[in-house]
Write a protein that holds these residues in place. Structure first.
Motif, PDB file in Angstrom:
ATOM      1  N   GLY A   1       0.855  -1.334  -0.044  1.00 13.61           N
ATOM      2  CA  GLY A   1       0.003   0.052  -0.089  1.00 13.61           C
ATOM      3  C   GLY A   1       0.877   1.216   0.007  1.00 13.61           C
ATOM      4  O   GLY A   1       0.161   2.333   0.110  1.00 13.61           O
TER       5      GLY A   1
ATOM      6  N   SER B   1      -1.270  -7.058  -1.751  1.00 17.11           N
ATOM      7  CA  SER B   1      -2.288  -6.787  -2.679  1.00 17.11           C
ATOM      8  C   SER B   1      -1.558  -6.562  -4.033  1.00 17.11           C
ATOM      9  O   SER B   1      -0.870  -6.047  -4.291  1.00 17.11           O
TER      10      SER B   1
ATOM     11  N   TYR C   1      -3.335  -4.618  -6.016  1.00 17.38           N
ATOM     12  CA  TYR C   1      -4.072  -3.182  -6.224  1.00 17.38           C
ATOM     13  C   TYR C   1      -3.281  -2.364  -7.103  1.00 17.38           C
ATOM     14  O   TYR C   1      -3.703  -1.848  -8.050  1.00 17.38           O
TER      15      TYR C   1
ATOM     16  N   GLY D   1      -7.078  -7.470  -5.703  1.00 20.86           N
ATOM     17  CA  GLY D   1      -6.564  -6.293  -5.541  1.00 20.86           C
ATOM     18  C   GLY D   1      -6.698  -5.431  -6.967  1.00 20.86           C
ATOM     19  O   GLY D   1      -7.315  -4.149  -6.926  1.00 20.86           O
TER      20      GLY D   1
ATOM     21  N   ASN E   1     -10.168  -4.843  -8.055  1.00 18.81           N
ATOM     22  CA  ASN E   1     -10.573  -3.586  -7.225  1.00 18.81           C
ATOM     23  C   ASN E   1     -10.384  -2.259  -7.738  1.00 18.81           C
ATOM     24  O   ASN E   1     -10.958  -1.317  -7.848  1.00 18.81           O
ATOM     25  N   ALA E   2      -8.884  -2.072  -7.966  1.00 21.94           N
ATOM     26  CA  ALA E   2      -8.521  -1.042  -8.588  1.00 21.94           C
ATOM     27  C   ALA E   2      -9.180  -0.661 -10.021  1.00 21.94           C
ATOM     28  O   ALA E   2      -9.451   0.481 -10.512  1.00 21.94           O
TER      29      ALA E   2
ATOM     30  N   ASN F   1     -12.474  -2.957   0.885  1.00 23.89           N
ATOM     31  CA  ASN F   1     -11.444  -2.017   0.180  1.00 23.89           C
ATOM     32  C   ASN F   1     -10.038  -2.213   0.196  1.00 23.89           C
ATOM     33  O   ASN F   1      -9.530  -2.579   1.150  1.00 23.89           O
ATOM     34  N   ARG F   2      -9.484  -2.388  -1.207  1.00 19.51           N
ATOM     35  CA  ARG F   2      -8.194  -2.438  -1.597  1.00 19.51           C
ATOM     36  C   ARG F   2      -7.911  -4.258  -0.719  1.00 19.51           C
ATOM     37  O   ARG F   2      -7.010  -4.309   0.229  1.00 19.51           O
TER      38      ARG F   2
END
Length: 127
Positions: free
Chosen positions: A22, A56, A58, A90, A93-94, A108-109
């Motif tokens: 992150g 993740s 992401y 991830g 989700n992005a 979330n994430r």
């Protein structure tokens, strides 16, 4: 990525994304014509810290989304050297996919550890 840049007369395009834990980083991909070549290890690569259940993909999704937003029609995604095992949650989700837990709250994430907590998915806002 230097090879793709040289062979296909591409250009390196920088984009802000996040690493597997992150942290905001400057990632990049190579664009040529209407194609973007993205290596997942740029954002989601192995790191000295090994805590894969908290990792993740992401950031890889953020790079894909950047290429999409810039108008690239084709995405070539390299998957070597990834430091996460979230099944692509991830990255999805992005790209606008929403994962829901058992009380239908969005995750979330998502990280690898969240895989056991997914009870629903929505592709409504996906690109």
């Amino acid at each position: 990525m230097d090879t793709e840049e040289y062979l296909y007369d591409g250009k390196i395009i920088k984009a802000v994304c996040h690493d597997i834990y992150g942290k905001e980083i400057e990632g990049y991909f190579v664009g040529f014509g209407d194609t973007a070549v993205i290596e997942s290890a740029i954002a989601s690569g192995l790191q000295a810290r090994k805590n894969v259940m908290q990792a993740s993909s992401y950031g890889t999704g953020e790079l894909i989304k950047s290429a999409y937003d810039m108008g690239y029609k084709n995405i070539i995604l390299g998957l070597g050297g990834s430091g996460c095992c979230d099944g692509g949650m991830g990255a999805l989700n992005a790209l606008g996919v929403t994962f829901y837990d058992e009380i239908f709250e969005p995750i979330n994430r998502p990280k690898a550890i969240d895989m056991n907590n997914v009870f629903g998915v929505s592709f409504k806002n996906a690109v």
